[in-house]
Design a protein around this motif. Structure first.
Motif, PDB file in Angstrom:
ATOM      1  N   SER A  44      32.979  39.651  43.055  1.00 23.03           N
ATOM      2  CA  SER A  44      33.365  40.921  42.537  1.00 23.03           C
ATOM      3  C   SER A  44      34.837  40.746  42.132  1.00 23.03           C
ATOM      4  CB  SER A  44      33.075  41.942  43.421  1.00 23.03           C
ATOM      5  OG  SER A  44      33.282  43.184  42.899  1.00 23.03           O
ATOM      6  N   ASP A  45      35.492  40.484  43.096  1.00 18.25           N
ATOM      7  CA  ASP A  45      37.018  40.500  42.745  1.00 18.25           C
ATOM      8  C   ASP A  45      37.439  39.342  41.818  1.00 18.25           C
ATOM      9  OD1 ASP A  45      37.355  42.345  44.985  1.00 18.25           O
ATOM     10  OD2 ASP A  45      38.117  40.656  46.452  1.00 18.25           O
ATOM     11  N   ALA A  46      36.727  38.395  41.776  1.00 15.93           N
ATOM     12  CA  ALA A  46      36.931  37.267  40.531  1.00 15.93           C
ATOM     13  C   ALA A  46      36.465  37.978  39.223  1.00 15.93           C
ATOM     14  CB  ALA A  46      36.039  35.969  40.891  1.00 15.93           C
ATOM     15  N   ALA A  47      35.452  38.639  39.233  1.00 18.06           N
ATOM     16  CA  ALA A  47      35.184  39.244  37.983  1.00 18.06           C
ATOM     17  C   ALA A  47      36.243  40.236  37.270  1.00 18.06           C
ATOM     18  CB  ALA A  47      33.619  39.908  38.083  1.00 18.06           C
ATOM     19  N   LYS A  48      36.889  40.928  38.388  1.00 21.92           N
ATOM     20  CA  LYS A  48      37.925  41.962  38.038  1.00 21.92           C
ATOM     21  C   LYS A  48      39.051  41.259  37.410  1.00 21.92           C
ATOM     22  CE  LYS A  48      36.549  45.477  41.387  1.00 21.92           C
ATOM     23  NZ  LYS A  48      36.923  46.127  42.684  1.00 21.92           N
ATOM     24  N   ILE A  49      39.298  39.962  38.284  1.00 22.39           N
ATOM     25  CA  ILE A  49      40.539  39.329  37.730  1.00 22.39           C
ATOM     26  C   ILE A  49      40.319  38.704  36.290  1.00 22.39           C
ATOM     27  CG2 ILE A  49      41.908  37.003  37.990  1.00 22.39           C
ATOM     28  CD1 ILE A  49      41.503  37.664  41.068  1.00 22.39           C
ATOM     29  N   LEU A  50      39.047  38.262  35.997  1.00 27.79           N
ATOM     30  CA  LEU A  50      38.762  37.703  34.772  1.00 27.79           C
ATOM     31  C   LEU A  50      38.818  38.955  33.376  1.00 27.79           C
ATOM     32  CD1 LEU A  50      35.850  35.510  35.343  1.00 27.79           C
ATOM     33  CD2 LEU A  50      37.866  34.853  34.680  1.00 27.79           C
ATOM     34  N   ARG A  51      38.312  40.283  33.877  1.00 32.21           N
ATOM     35  CA  ARG A  51      38.763  41.155  32.984  1.00 32.21           C
ATOM     36  C   ARG A  51      39.995  41.952  32.791  1.00 32.21           C
ATOM     37  NH1 ARG A  51      33.955  42.958  36.023  1.00 32.21           N
ATOM     38  NH2 ARG A  51      35.206  44.567  37.121  1.00 32.21           N
ATOM     39  N   ASP A  52      40.809  41.647  33.887  1.00 30.08           N
ATOM     40  CA  ASP A  52      42.300  42.191  33.639  1.00 30.08           C
ATOM     41  C   ASP A  52      43.104  41.316  32.701  1.00 30.08           C
ATOM     42  OD1 ASP A  52      44.747  43.081  34.162  1.00 30.08           O
ATOM     43  OD2 ASP A  52      44.863  42.783  36.499  1.00 30.08           O
ATOM     44  N   PRO A  53      43.665  42.171  31.616  1.00 28.09           N
ATOM     45  CA  PRO A  53      44.265  41.423  30.575  1.00 28.09           C
ATOM     46  C   PRO A  53      45.525  40.961  31.192  1.00 28.09           C
ATOM     47  CG  PRO A  53      44.289  43.620  30.162  1.00 28.09           C
ATOM     48  CD  PRO A  53      43.302  43.441  31.233  1.00 28.09           C
ATOM     49  N   LYS A  54      46.261  41.283  32.129  1.00 27.29           N
ATOM     50  CA  LYS A  54      47.279  40.904  32.866  1.00 27.29           C
ATOM     51  C   LYS A  54      47.553  39.793  33.682  1.00 27.29           C
ATOM     52  CE  LYS A  54      49.337  45.692  32.991  1.00 27.29           C
ATOM     53  NZ  LYS A  54      49.920  46.842  33.832  1.00 27.29           N
ATOM     54  N   SER A  55      46.038  39.283  34.063  1.00 28.37           N
ATOM     55  CA  SER A  55      45.853  37.943  35.114  1.00 28.37           C
ATOM     56  C   SER A  55      46.294  36.883  34.243  1.00 28.37           C
ATOM     57  CB  SER A  55      44.445  38.020  35.272  1.00 28.37           C
ATOM     58  OG  SER A  55      43.930  39.010  36.035  1.00 28.37           O
ATOM     59  N   THR A  56      47.004  35.925  34.772  1.00 29.76           N
ATOM     60  CA  THR A  56      47.427  34.745  34.375  1.00 29.76           C
ATOM     61  C   THR A  56      46.517  33.932  34.199  1.00 29.76           C
ATOM     62  OG1 THR A  56      47.855  33.667  36.493  1.00 29.76           O
ATOM     63  CG2 THR A  56      49.728  35.206  35.755  1.00 29.76           C
ATOM     64  N   LYS A  57      46.803  32.812  33.141  1.00 31.33           N
ATOM     65  CA  LYS A  57      45.628  31.731  33.189  1.00 31.33           C
ATOM     66  C   LYS A  57      45.497  31.137  34.360  1.00 31.33           C
ATOM     67  CE  LYS A  57      45.027  27.471  30.313  1.00 31.33           C
ATOM     68  NZ  LYS A  57      45.533  26.609  29.402  1.00 31.33           N
ATOM     69  N   LYS A  58      46.090  30.777  35.138  1.00 30.06           N
ATOM     70  CA  LYS A  58      45.672  30.011  36.470  1.00 30.06           C
ATOM     71  C   LYS A  58      44.827  31.026  37.134  1.00 30.06           C
ATOM     72  CE  LYS A  58      45.883  26.701  39.111  1.00 30.06           C
ATOM     73  NZ  LYS A  58      45.179  25.438  38.810  1.00 30.06           N
ATOM     74  N   GLU A  59      45.159  32.349  37.334  1.00 26.60           N
ATOM     75  CA  GLU A  59      44.156  33.169  38.212  1.00 26.60           C
ATOM     76  C   GLU A  59      42.917  33.314  37.647  1.00 26.60           C
ATOM     77  OE1 GLU A  59      47.390  36.713  39.732  1.00 26.60           O
ATOM     78  OE2 GLU A  59      46.695  36.690  37.510  1.00 26.60           O
ATOM     79  N   LYS A  60      42.912  33.343  36.233  1.00 30.76           N
ATOM     80  CA  LYS A  60      41.480  33.398  35.389  1.00 30.76           C
ATOM     81  C   LYS A  60      40.844  31.949  35.939  1.00 30.76           C
ATOM     82  CE  LYS A  60      42.680  37.058  32.221  1.00 30.76           C
ATOM     83  NZ  LYS A  60      42.336  37.365  30.902  1.00 30.76           N
ATOM     84  N   GLU A  61      41.420  30.634  35.751  1.00 33.10           N
ATOM     85  CA  GLU A  61      40.877  29.753  35.995  1.00 33.10           C
ATOM     86  C   GLU A  61      40.277  29.592  37.350  1.00 33.10           C
ATOM     87  OE1 GLU A  61      43.527  26.513  35.495  1.00 33.10           O
ATOM     88  OE2 GLU A  61      43.630  26.864  33.345  1.00 33.10           O
TER      89      GLU A  61
END
Length: 59
Positions: free
Chosen positions: A22-39
């Motif tokens: 669930s936390d990972a999905a929130k990170i993927l949806r957040d436009p402020k997340s960095t590329k590394k965080e999304k990876e």
């Protein structure tokens, strides 16, 4: 008799839990997340227990 790497091999299987997914999905949806965080978040979701296999991207 010398030991080989195969004799000491231990298989480790882990899966991402529901809260972490669930936390990972929130990170993927957040436009402020960095590329590394999304990876990292995408990797976590890929390891989710019961996750479907990745589908090839259509061009």
């Amino acid at each position: 008799m010398p030991e080989t790497a195969h004799q000491n091999h231990v298989e480790v299987t882990m899966a991402t839990g529901k809260k972490a997914a669930s936390d990972a999905a929130k990170i993927l949806r957040d436009p402020k997340s960095t590329k590394k965080e999304k990876e990292v978040a995408a990797s976590d979701l890929a390891q989710r227990k019961g996750a479907p296999a990745a589908k090839p991207k259509k061009k």
